[in-house]
Design a protein around this motif. Sequence first.
Motif, mmCIF file in Angstrom:
data_model
loop_
_atom_site.group_PDB
_atom_site.id
_atom_site.type_symbol
_atom_site.label_atom_id
_atom_site.label_comp_id
_atom_site.label_asym_id
_atom_site.label_seq_id
_atom_site.Cartn_x
_atom_site.Cartn_y
_atom_site.Cartn_z
ATOM 1 N N MET A 1 0.855 -1.198 0.000
ATOM 2 C CA MET A 1 0.000 0.000 0.000
ATOM 3 C C MET A 1 0.886 1.242 0.000
ATOM 4 S SD MET A 1 -2.841 1.182 2.831
ATOM 5 C CE MET A 1 -3.836 -0.286 2.550
ATOM 6 N N SER A 2 0.643 2.143 -0.941
ATOM 7 C CA SER A 2 1.507 3.321 -1.051
ATOM 8 C C SER A 2 0.973 4.522 -0.280
ATOM 9 C CB SER A 2 1.689 3.696 -2.525
ATOM 10 O OG SER A 2 0.439 3.908 -3.139
ATOM 11 N N PHE A 3 -0.261 4.415 0.213
ATOM 12 C CA PHE A 3 -0.822 5.483 1.035
ATOM 13 C C PHE A 3 -1.696 4.843 2.106
ATOM 14 C CE2 PHE A 3 -3.564 8.923 2.333
ATOM 15 C CZ PHE A 3 -2.760 10.046 2.249
ATOM 16 N N ASP A 4 -1.351 5.081 3.364
ATOM 17 C CA ASP A 4 -2.055 4.444 4.477
ATOM 18 C C ASP A 4 -3.134 5.382 5.015
ATOM 19 O OD1 ASP A 4 -2.809 3.244 6.917
ATOM 20 O OD2 ASP A 4 -0.870 2.239 7.051
ATOM 21 N N TRP A 5 -4.381 5.130 4.613
ATOM 22 C CA TRP A 5 -5.489 6.001 5.021
ATOM 23 C C TRP A 5 -5.767 5.909 6.519
ATOM 24 C CZ3 TRP A 5 -7.408 9.746 2.107
ATOM 25 C CH2 TRP A 5 -7.222 9.674 0.722
ATOM 26 N N ALA A 6 -5.619 4.707 7.084
ATOM 27 C CA ALA A 6 -5.860 4.557 8.524
ATOM 28 C C ALA A 6 -4.849 5.376 9.325
ATOM 29 C CB ALA A 6 -5.785 3.080 8.919
ATOM 30 N N ALA A 7 -3.588 5.301 8.907
ATOM 31 C CA ALA A 7 -2.556 6.085 9.584
ATOM 32 C C ALA A 7 -2.798 7.581 9.398
ATOM 33 C CB ALA A 7 -1.175 5.702 9.041
ATOM 34 N N ALA A 8 -3.291 7.965 8.217
ATOM 35 C CA ALA A 8 -3.593 9.378 7.972
ATOM 36 C C ALA A 8 -4.669 9.871 8.939
ATOM 37 C CB ALA A 8 -4.055 9.567 6.524
ATOM 38 N N GLY A 9 -5.650 9.013 9.210
ATOM 39 C CA GLY A 9 -6.685 9.381 10.164
ATOM 40 C C GLY A 9 -6.137 9.566 11.566
ATOM 41 N N ILE A 10 -5.209 8.694 11.939
ATOM 42 C CA ILE A 10 -4.582 8.817 13.263
ATOM 43 C C ILE A 10 -3.781 10.113 13.350
ATOM 44 C CG2 ILE A 10 -2.864 7.813 14.819
ATOM 45 C CD1 ILE A 10 -3.726 5.056 13.770
ATOM 46 N N LEU A 11 -3.030 10.410 12.299
ATOM 47 C CA LEU A 11 -2.239 11.645 12.292
ATOM 48 C C LEU A 11 -3.129 12.877 12.350
ATOM 49 C CD1 LEU A 11 0.181 9.827 11.733
ATOM 50 C CD2 LEU A 11 0.904 11.434 9.959
ATOM 51 N N LEU A 12 -4.281 12.812 11.701
ATOM 52 C CA LEU A 12 -5.208 13.938 11.751
ATOM 53 C C LEU A 12 -5.722 14.143 13.176
ATOM 54 C CD1 LEU A 12 -6.869 16.151 10.405
ATOM 55 C CD2 LEU A 12 -8.576 14.413 9.804
ATOM 56 N N ALA A 13 -6.047 13.042 13.865
ATOM 57 C CA ALA A 13 -6.509 13.140 15.253
ATOM 58 C C ALA A 13 -5.415 13.722 16.144
ATOM 59 C CB ALA A 13 -6.937 11.766 15.758
ATOM 60 N N VAL A 14 -4.179 13.292 15.909
ATOM 61 C CA VAL A 14 -3.045 13.820 16.676
ATOM 62 C C VAL A 14 -2.875 15.309 16.404
ATOM 63 C CG1 VAL A 14 -0.529 13.758 16.905
ATOM 64 C CG2 VAL A 14 -1.830 11.617 16.827
ATOM 65 N N ALA A 15 -3.001 15.707 15.135
ATOM 66 C CA ALA A 15 -2.851 17.116 14.774
ATOM 67 C C ALA A 15 -3.902 17.973 15.469
ATOM 68 C CB ALA A 15 -2.956 17.281 13.258
#
Length: 274
Positions: A1-15
């Motif tokens: 997978m070249s883009f991890d959407w689940a991780a992106a969601g976690i990073l958004l919550a952290v932001a």
Amino acid sequence: MSFDWAAAGILLAVAVAVVVVAFAATLVVARAVGRHSVVDVTWGLGFVLVAVAAYVTSGLLGVGNDLVRLVALVLPVVWGLRLAIYIAWRNHGKGEDPRYAEMLGDDHPPGAVTAHVLRKVYVPQMGVMVVVVLPVLAAMVRTSTVTAVLVIGAVIWLVGFVFESVGDAQLARFKAKPENKGTVLDSGLWRYTRHPNYFGDFCVWWGIFVVACGHPAGLVTIVGPVLMSYLLIGVTGKELTEKSMSSRPGYPEYVERTSGFFPLPPGSAPARAT
């Protein structure tokens, strides 16, 4: 997978969490020092904190490409630190920013926190920061490395960083001379655009967006630089500054010969048209 959407969601919550904490701490400082202009320092520093948090979190999750993550960390951190330090130096020893003083009114003590100032100053800046930083988060979770995209993004960022930092330095030197009080700076970068600092900010965030576009999923974060561009050109940047400068002697003539935003040769037809 070249883009991890689940991780992106976690990073958004952290932001979001980092932004909330940063501005809550700013409120405490504002009350202590008696002025809300400290939020301008948080504007730069907040992006630094979000970028660092996203870099650390993506590393802990084991996602993203190391080189891309590093670039996505360095660009906003260098920009944000310079801006925060410059604004802190510029505002040192000064009173409340007239914009915030007007929002609070004469009946409120210095640094008072009201629903009005929260709604007009803090909450909008928090929301804008979360949207603008989206390309940084996207870049942190893509695994592909497209060297050309990284280089192009970094070059656009560098152009913006030079314009913003040099423009700010030229303006600071100009204002430091008593004989320049009430006059208009029309030399250096200010000869080619009336707002080299805002143009630089514009390029910085479009450059970071390009870095995020090494994967097609990064295109969805275009809302970040679009929002920043709208604010810089039409709301809090160029528009607000020119409104306050319009009555200054020599400014109408400066406007006639100098480009309103994008650098152009002074006196040229395109420059006069803006």
